[in-house]
Write a protein that holds these residues in place. Sequence first.
Motif, PDB file in Angstrom:
ATOM      1  N   VAL B 130     -51.140 -12.213  73.946  1.00  0.00           N
ATOM      2  CA  VAL B 130     -51.206 -12.768  75.585  1.00  0.00           C
ATOM      3  C   VAL B 130     -49.852 -12.305  76.310  1.00  0.00           C
ATOM      4  O   VAL B 130     -49.934 -12.643  77.672  1.00  0.00           O
ATOM      5  N   VAL B 131     -49.058 -11.817  75.806  1.00  0.00           N
ATOM      6  CA  VAL B 131     -47.800 -11.279  76.641  1.00  0.00           C
ATOM      7  C   VAL B 131     -47.892  -9.674  76.692  1.00  0.00           C
ATOM      8  O   VAL B 131     -47.190  -9.170  77.632  1.00  0.00           O
ATOM      9  N   SER B 132     -49.155  -9.107  76.340  1.00  0.00           N
ATOM     10  CA  SER B 132     -49.231  -7.969  76.826  1.00  0.00           C
ATOM     11  C   SER B 132     -49.650  -7.527  78.241  1.00  0.00           C
ATOM     12  O   SER B 132     -50.457  -8.160  78.782  1.00  0.00           O
ATOM     13  N   ASP B 133     -48.823  -7.009  78.802  1.00  0.00           N
ATOM     14  CA  ASP B 133     -49.220  -6.473  80.201  1.00  0.00           C
ATOM     15  C   ASP B 133     -50.321  -5.745  80.533  1.00  0.00           C
ATOM     16  O   ASP B 133     -51.383  -6.181  81.342  1.00  0.00           O
ATOM     17  N   LEU B 140     -45.060  -2.283  71.580  1.00  0.00           N
ATOM     18  CA  LEU B 140     -44.233  -3.255  70.591  1.00  0.00           C
ATOM     19  C   LEU B 140     -42.936  -3.274  71.439  1.00  0.00           C
ATOM     20  O   LEU B 140     -42.264  -2.785  72.008  1.00  0.00           O
ATOM     21  N   SER B 141     -42.701  -5.034  71.674  1.00  0.00           N
ATOM     22  CA  SER B 141     -41.480  -5.211  72.145  1.00  0.00           C
ATOM     23  C   SER B 141     -40.889  -6.383  71.414  1.00  0.00           C
ATOM     24  O   SER B 141     -42.018  -7.083  70.574  1.00  0.00           O
ATOM     25  N   ASP B 142     -39.709  -6.684  71.361  1.00  0.00           N
ATOM     26  CA  ASP B 142     -39.464  -8.214  70.657  1.00  0.00           C
ATOM     27  C   ASP B 142     -40.387  -9.373  71.123  1.00  0.00           C
ATOM     28  O   ASP B 142     -40.696 -10.351  70.541  1.00  0.00           O
ATOM     29  N   ASP B 143     -40.663  -9.425  72.617  1.00  0.00           N
ATOM     30  CA  ASP B 143     -41.379 -10.380  72.797  1.00  0.00           C
ATOM     31  C   ASP B 143     -42.887 -10.500  72.276  1.00  0.00           C
ATOM     32  O   ASP B 143     -43.319 -11.446  72.038  1.00  0.00           O
ATOM     33  N   GLU B 144     -43.501  -9.056  72.059  1.00  0.00           N
ATOM     34  CA  GLU B 144     -44.631  -9.195  71.159  1.00  0.00           C
ATOM     35  C   GLU B 144     -44.537  -9.607  69.939  1.00  0.00           C
ATOM     36  O   GLU B 144     -45.446 -10.360  69.556  1.00  0.00           O
ATOM     37  N   ILE B 145     -43.535  -9.361  69.321  1.00  0.00           N
ATOM     38  CA  ILE B 145     -43.314  -9.943  67.930  1.00  0.00           C
ATOM     39  C   ILE B 145     -43.088 -11.178  67.690  1.00  0.00           C
ATOM     40  O   ILE B 145     -43.845 -11.927  67.426  1.00  0.00           O
ATOM     41  N   ARG B 146     -42.416 -11.839  68.884  1.00  0.00           N
ATOM     42  CA  ARG B 146     -42.303 -13.370  68.966  1.00  0.00           C
ATOM     43  C   ARG B 146     -43.700 -13.817  69.148  1.00  0.00           C
ATOM     44  O   ARG B 146     -44.032 -14.926  68.599  1.00  0.00           O
ATOM     45  N   GLU B 147     -44.302 -13.587  70.067  1.00  0.00           N
ATOM     46  CA  GLU B 147     -45.704 -13.975  70.396  1.00  0.00           C
ATOM     47  C   GLU B 147     -46.559 -13.854  69.169  1.00  0.00           C
ATOM     48  O   GLU B 147     -47.195 -15.033  68.863  1.00  0.00           O
TER      49      GLU B 147
END
Lengths: 330, 180
Positions: B130-133, B140-147
């Motif tokens: 859901v956080v993928s633009d 891959l980003s820290d936001d993606e890992i957290r989500e």
Amino acid sequence: MRAFAYARAATPSDAIGADGRLIAGGTNLLDLMKLEIETPDRLIDVNHIGLDEIAPDGDGNGDGLRIGAMVRNADLAADDRVRRDWPLLSRALLAGASGQIRNRATTGGNLMQRTRCPYFYDLAAACNKRDPGTGCDALAGRNRNHAILGASDHCIATYPGDMAVALAALDAVVEIEGAAGTRRVPVAAFHRLPGDTPQRDTVLEPGELIRAVTLPAPTGGRQVYRKVRDRRSYAFALVSVAADVTVADGAITRAALALGGVAHRPWRDPDADALLVGRAPDGAAFAAVADAILRGARGHGDNDFKIPLARRTLIAALAEATGTDVRTAA
Amino acid sequence: MPAPTDHPITLTVNGTVETLVLADPRVSLLDALRQRLGLTGTKKGCDHGQCGACTVIVNGRRINSCLSLAVMHDGDAITTIEGLGAPGALAPLQAAFLHHDGFQCGYCTPGQIMSATAMLEELRAGWPSVVSDDLTAPALSDDEIRERMSGNLCRCAAYPNIVAAIRAVADAAAPAEDAA
């Protein structure tokens, strides 16, 4: 958990008219069985009946999609066609639950998930949905996440899901098979309003099986799913909005909106949507349609905030879908 | 009340074929692994699918083993933390959790590592979140890992180090041009 008998269905016909409760992913049903809110005598496991394909569908051109009832939420959200042509559906699915649950949860099962009203979950509380005729402790209780639209004096619970909200905005249809044959029910009409029979969440009859959900061809509009929740991930919606809006030559030519978290079913209001047609996408038009959708909204105390929240979320979703900056336009 | 019926089931657990006879279908996959097969690495936290401590990989997919009946998994292949690595031969995520101190009490750790193992496969397969633009090309980003790890709770709140451990393994496995 109460004792039950277990049987594995091998084909859809094993499940149609079967004496027992169907279990697919089980992520909601088993949880409710552990709490003895659901106490089926017999479970029919439908995990091996097929119905797990996503295929082109539609009259002649095949621009629509037929989603088997056993397609897992994770597979549906990641399907290339869904990501490209119905991103609203991907976004809504991915906004729900966790990675583990989406791997198990199915398209049909997700439609059948039950409310997360805390009084429904509390066996010591009065709940007309769980135990018809006992009353509704949510009416005068902690009702922060309860319905503002379409509720009754018997029940103010909400349908909790995200997927069905997107499907309702996309005019998807549920294909249901029973002993009498196959019938097709729009997703927007699949869940019921509570009225005086809140124990019935949907129009599905005993013995019927959801075979598929069909999506009509994409409208060409811009699709947005906006979900507001207390926690950024793995939480149910306070309010969510699904929008599919087409703009041509500076005017809106088509709009379909659905709200989640506000009613006993995904909330559609096509008459209100029609107010947008022919108007320029601006803050005034968005506010007018939001006010029309929410004209009958009623809070119950703790959830009064949902009315302005739904209004703002509708406006924000419309702004996003049309690329309008309402902060200056409104 | 239904009469009890024996349900014989076969599970392939960490590559070993196991046959169980369930006298009662109420046994969760989690309880079957822990109590019948003695594989206590998989933890019972909330028992309601909310915490992720019970995460195992079934037929390649991470699931909550508490929210599934063992009898529903007849014929399935299951990987638990015991099948991922062993002392002296740790899986990359196990080593990374040690190196980055991705835990305090450790109770959620097997679930975190099983979940992350499958999550990195999902990312490699290009699954969006859901956080993928861009739904068609998640990065891959820290936001993606957290989500993507939001189904695994850590009451000690070791989250920054859990993200760092997962990030390290993901970066090490990424193609050279992405890792640079």
